[in-house]
Design an enzyme around this catalytic site. Structure first.
Site, PDB file in Angstrom:
ATOM      1  N   LEU A  33       0.806  -1.224   0.000  1.00  9.10           N
ATOM      2  CA  LEU A  33       0.000   0.000   0.000  1.00  9.10           C
ATOM      3  C   LEU A  33       0.838   1.272   0.000  1.00  9.10           C
ATOM      4  O   LEU A  33       1.915   1.331   0.603  1.00  9.10           O
ATOM      5  CB  LEU A  33      -0.918   0.009   1.227  1.00  9.10           C
ATOM      6  CG  LEU A  33      -1.870  -1.189   1.355  1.00  9.10           C
ATOM      7  CD1 LEU A  33      -2.725  -1.044   2.621  1.00  9.10           C
ATOM      8  CD2 LEU A  33      -2.766  -1.357   0.137  1.00  9.10           C
ATOM      9  N   HIS A  34       0.318   2.280  -0.698  1.00  6.77           N
ATOM     10  CA  HIS A  34       0.936   3.609  -0.715  1.00  6.77           C
ATOM     11  C   HIS A  34      -0.186   4.634  -0.530  1.00  6.77           C
ATOM     12  O   HIS A  34      -1.361   4.261  -0.355  1.00  6.77           O
ATOM     13  CB  HIS A  34       1.711   3.830  -2.018  1.00  6.77           C
ATOM     14  CG  HIS A  34       0.924   3.526  -3.258  1.00  6.77           C
ATOM     15  ND1 HIS A  34      -0.166   4.263  -3.642  1.00  6.77           N
ATOM     16  CD2 HIS A  34       1.044   2.534  -4.187  1.00  6.77           C
ATOM     17  CE1 HIS A  34      -0.659   3.769  -4.768  1.00  6.77           C
ATOM     18  NE2 HIS A  34       0.042   2.707  -5.111  1.00  6.77           N
ATOM     19  N   GLY A  36      -1.795   6.444  -2.510  1.00  7.03           N
ATOM     20  CA  GLY A  36      -2.912   6.341  -3.459  1.00  7.03           C
ATOM     21  C   GLY A  36      -3.978   5.409  -2.889  1.00  7.03           C
ATOM     22  O   GLY A  36      -5.171   5.740  -2.842  1.00  7.03           O
ATOM     23  N   HIS A  37      -3.543   4.243  -2.409  1.00  5.20           N
ATOM     24  CA  HIS A  37      -4.481   3.301  -1.783  1.00  5.20           C
ATOM     25  C   HIS A  37      -5.130   3.939  -0.549  1.00  5.20           C
ATOM     26  O   HIS A  37      -6.331   3.784  -0.304  1.00  5.20           O
ATOM     27  CB  HIS A  37      -3.750   2.028  -1.339  1.00  5.20           C
ATOM     28  CG  HIS A  37      -3.113   1.239  -2.450  1.00  5.20           C
ATOM     29  ND1 HIS A  37      -1.757   1.048  -2.520  1.00  5.20           N
ATOM     30  CD2 HIS A  37      -3.632   0.586  -3.511  1.00  5.20           C
ATOM     31  CE1 HIS A  37      -1.464   0.295  -3.585  1.00  5.20           C
ATOM     32  NE2 HIS A  37      -2.586   0.016  -4.210  1.00  5.20           N
ATOM     33  N   GLY A 147      -9.162   3.801  -8.293  1.00  6.58           N
ATOM     34  CA  GLY A 147      -8.410   4.990  -8.688  1.00  6.58           C
ATOM     35  C   GLY A 147      -8.500   5.251 -10.186  1.00  6.58           C
ATOM     36  O   GLY A 147      -8.475   4.316 -10.992  1.00  6.58           O
ATOM     37  N   LYS A 149      -6.166   6.438 -11.649  1.00  2.64           N
ATOM     38  CA  LYS A 149      -4.822   6.041 -12.097  1.00  2.64           C
ATOM     39  C   LYS A 149      -4.925   4.898 -13.112  1.00  2.64           C
ATOM     40  O   LYS A 149      -4.246   4.879 -14.114  1.00  2.64           O
ATOM     41  CB  LYS A 149      -4.017   5.617 -10.869  1.00  2.64           C
ATOM     42  CG  LYS A 149      -2.814   4.740 -11.127  1.00  2.64           C
ATOM     43  CD  LYS A 149      -1.663   5.573 -11.548  1.00  2.64           C
ATOM     44  CE  LYS A 149      -0.396   4.823 -11.905  1.00  2.64           C
ATOM     45  NZ  LYS A 149      -0.332   3.412 -11.801  1.00  2.64           N
ATOM     46  N   MET A 184       1.763   7.700  -7.956  1.00  2.00           N
ATOM     47  CA  MET A 184       2.155   6.631  -7.031  1.00  2.00           C
ATOM     48  C   MET A 184       1.731   5.283  -7.590  1.00  2.00           C
ATOM     49  O   MET A 184       0.660   5.152  -8.181  1.00  2.00           O
ATOM     50  CB  MET A 184       1.504   6.858  -5.673  1.00  2.00           C
ATOM     51  CG  MET A 184       2.125   8.019  -4.960  1.00  2.00           C
ATOM     52  SD  MET A 184       1.597   8.081  -3.254  1.00  2.00           S
ATOM     53  CE  MET A 184       2.473   9.545  -2.754  1.00  2.00           C
ATOM     54  N   SER A 186       2.617   0.804  -6.783  1.00  4.54           N
ATOM     55  CA  SER A 186       3.417  -0.207  -6.072  1.00  4.54           C
ATOM     56  C   SER A 186       4.637  -0.578  -6.908  1.00  4.54           C
ATOM     57  O   SER A 186       5.676  -0.977  -6.374  1.00  4.54           O
ATOM     58  CB  SER A 186       2.579  -1.464  -5.827  1.00  4.54           C
ATOM     59  OG  SER A 186       1.398  -1.125  -5.142  1.00  4.54           O
ATOM     60  N   ARG A 187       4.523  -0.463  -8.234  1.00  5.23           N
ATOM     61  CA  ARG A 187       5.631  -0.857  -9.117  1.00  5.23           C
ATOM     62  C   ARG A 187       6.776   0.165  -9.132  1.00  5.23           C
ATOM     63  O   ARG A 187       7.828  -0.127  -9.686  1.00  5.23           O
ATOM     64  CB  ARG A 187       5.116  -1.089 -10.534  1.00  5.23           C
ATOM     65  CG  ARG A 187       4.278  -2.364 -10.657  1.00  5.23           C
ATOM     66  CD  ARG A 187       3.941  -2.686 -12.099  1.00  5.23           C
ATOM     67  NE  ARG A 187       3.425  -4.031 -12.255  1.00  5.23           N
ATOM     68  CZ  ARG A 187       2.124  -4.329 -12.371  1.00  5.23           C
ATOM     69  NH1 ARG A 187       1.213  -3.375 -12.360  1.00  5.23           N
ATOM     70  NH2 ARG A 187       1.731  -5.590 -12.508  1.00  5.23           N
TER      71      ARG A 187
HETATM   72  P1  AMP Z   1      -3.452  -1.898  -7.179  1.00  2.00           P
HETATM   73  O1  AMP Z   1      -3.058  -2.335  -5.821  1.00  2.00           O
HETATM   74  O2  AMP Z   1      -2.331  -1.321  -7.979  1.00  2.00           O
HETATM   75  O3  AMP Z   1      -4.249  -2.942  -7.919  1.00  2.00           O
HETATM   76  O4  AMP Z   1      -4.449  -0.679  -6.982  1.00  2.00           O
HETATM   77  C1  AMP Z   1      -5.593  -0.794  -6.177  1.00  2.00           C
HETATM   78  C2  AMP Z   1      -6.453   0.428  -6.370  1.00  2.00           C
HETATM   79  O5  AMP Z   1      -5.722   1.608  -6.007  1.00  2.00           O
HETATM   80  C3  AMP Z   1      -6.902   0.623  -7.820  1.00  2.00           C
HETATM   81  O6  AMP Z   1      -8.249   1.065  -7.845  1.00  2.00           O
HETATM   82  C4  AMP Z   1      -5.962   1.687  -8.302  1.00  2.00           C
HETATM   83  O7  AMP Z   1      -6.498   2.468  -9.367  1.00  2.00           O
HETATM   84  C5  AMP Z   1      -5.796   2.537  -7.050  1.00  2.00           C
HETATM   85  N1  AMP Z   1      -4.556   3.314  -7.155  1.00  2.00           N
HETATM   86  C6  AMP Z   1      -3.323   2.853  -7.463  1.00  2.00           C
HETATM   87  N2  AMP Z   1      -2.437   3.871  -7.526  1.00  2.00           N
HETATM   88  C7  AMP Z   1      -3.138   5.005  -7.258  1.00  2.00           C
HETATM   89  C8  AMP Z   1      -2.792   6.386  -7.189  1.00  2.00           C
HETATM   90  N3  AMP Z   1      -1.563   6.821  -7.405  1.00  2.00           N
HETATM   91  N4  AMP Z   1      -3.783   7.270  -6.893  1.00  2.00           N
HETATM   92  C9  AMP Z   1      -5.050   6.838  -6.676  1.00  2.00           C
HETATM   93  N5  AMP Z   1      -5.442   5.555  -6.740  1.00  2.00           N
HETATM   94  C10 AMP Z   1      -4.497   4.654  -7.028  1.00  2.00           C
END
Ligand code: AMP
Length: 279
Positions: A33-34, A36-37, A147, A149, A184, A186-187
């Site tokens: 998590l960051h 954004g999450h 997001g 994103k 932001m 995770s990668r």
């Molecule tokens: P992930 O863990 O990458 O699958 O992302 C989980 C959720 O967090 C998804 O709905 C993404 O769009 C959202 N997310 C990832 N990065 C960001 C960010 N920088 N800003 C806002 N939401 C994000």
């Protein structure tokens, strides 16, 4: 905060809360998590009585040779972030739970999954739609938070929700960026110091493209040319795609387009990054 690993226990938790008329918000993630999450979690906590965070690195949305095995994971740190953000329950299933032996059913949203990321990652959105529909069926959220994103993912999930008459409302959350503009992700941990610097080209180009779009009477082809040119000139960053689409239909813009979105994917070294901006 409850940590739940099985579908049956999760369903039981949801049943109890639904019988007490509590509203449920779901934030689906792949963990690590960051902020954004965290922005999604905060919004869910502010709008629902119960917030469930799911953390699951879904193998079905990764293609052969992609980063499923090396995708960053840190469950202990994620738990601390979840607890400090007032999450009520974390759903942490494993793949035997989500895709038991003999699993055969997948969700395919057509057309909008064929372009952009769908072109270079065949099967990716089929994996995303499948896991999200499963999460919706297990958790039955009133609202689910995603997001912008991942704009194409969002468009696919909104379409699935509409086409399959799901009861969950999809809530769109703005992109959270580092101070210097990098979206932001995770990668981002994959990036070396030099790549991290080079990765700024994505957000910088999109921000400049937005200014150009506004000052050029919304000229789509001039703006796209500008984006593609910026990457041609750059070192160590290769553009996979850049498109400007109608934000609502995810089709090429037409005379009725009210909001435009510029999207791109690029490789910085071996790391594939995506970003977008509303124009
Ligand atoms: P992930 O863990 O990458 O699958 O992302 C989980 C959720 O967090 C998804 O709905 C993404 O769009 C959202 N997310 C990832 N990065 C960001 C960010 N920088 N800003 C806002 N939401 C994000």
């Amino acid at each position: 905060m409850k940590v739940i690993e099985t579908i049956s226990e999760m369903k039981e938790f949801i049943k109890e809360n639904k019988s007490d008329q509590r509203t449920i918000g779901l934030v689906p993630t792949m963990g690590f998590l960051h902020d954004g999450h965290v922005s999604l979690l905060k919004k869910s906590v502010s709008e629902n009585q119960i917030t469930v965070l799911s953390i699951y690195v879904n193998p079905v949305q990764f293609g052969p040779g992609e980063d499923f095995e090396k995708y960053p994971r840190d469950t202990k740190r994620d738990m601390d972030i979840a607890a400090s953000n007032k999450v009520d329950a974390v759903f942490l299933p494993d793949s035997r739970e989500m895709y038991p032996d003999g699993y055969l059913t997948y969700v395919n949203v057509e057309k909008i999954t064929e372009k952009l990321c769908g072109e270079t990652r065949p099967g990716h959105f089929r994996g995303v739609a499948t896991v999200v529909l499963k999460l919706f069926n297990i958790i039955k959220p009133d609202k689910a938070y995603f997001g912008i994103k991942d704009a194409q993912q969002l468009a696919v999930l909104k379409r699935m929700t509409r086409d399959l008459n799901l009861d969950t409302t999809i809530v769109e959350c703005p992109i959270v960026r580092e101070k210097d503009g990098l979206a932001m992700s995770s990668r981002n941990v994959y990036l070396s110091a030099q790549e991290r610097e080079r990765a700024l080209l994505l957000s910088k180009t999109l921000m400049e493209a937005k200014e150009l779009f506004e000052s050029s009477c919304r000229n789509v082809s001039t703006t796209l040319e500008f984006i593609r040119d910026s990457f041609l000139k750059s070192e160590g960053v290769s553009l996979e795609y850049a498109e400007i689409l109608d934000k609502d239909t995810f089709q090429p813009p037409g005379i009725n387009t009210a909001s435009f979105i510029a999207l791109l994917a690029a490789r910085v070294g071996k790391t594939r990054l995506i970003d977008n901006i509303l124009l």
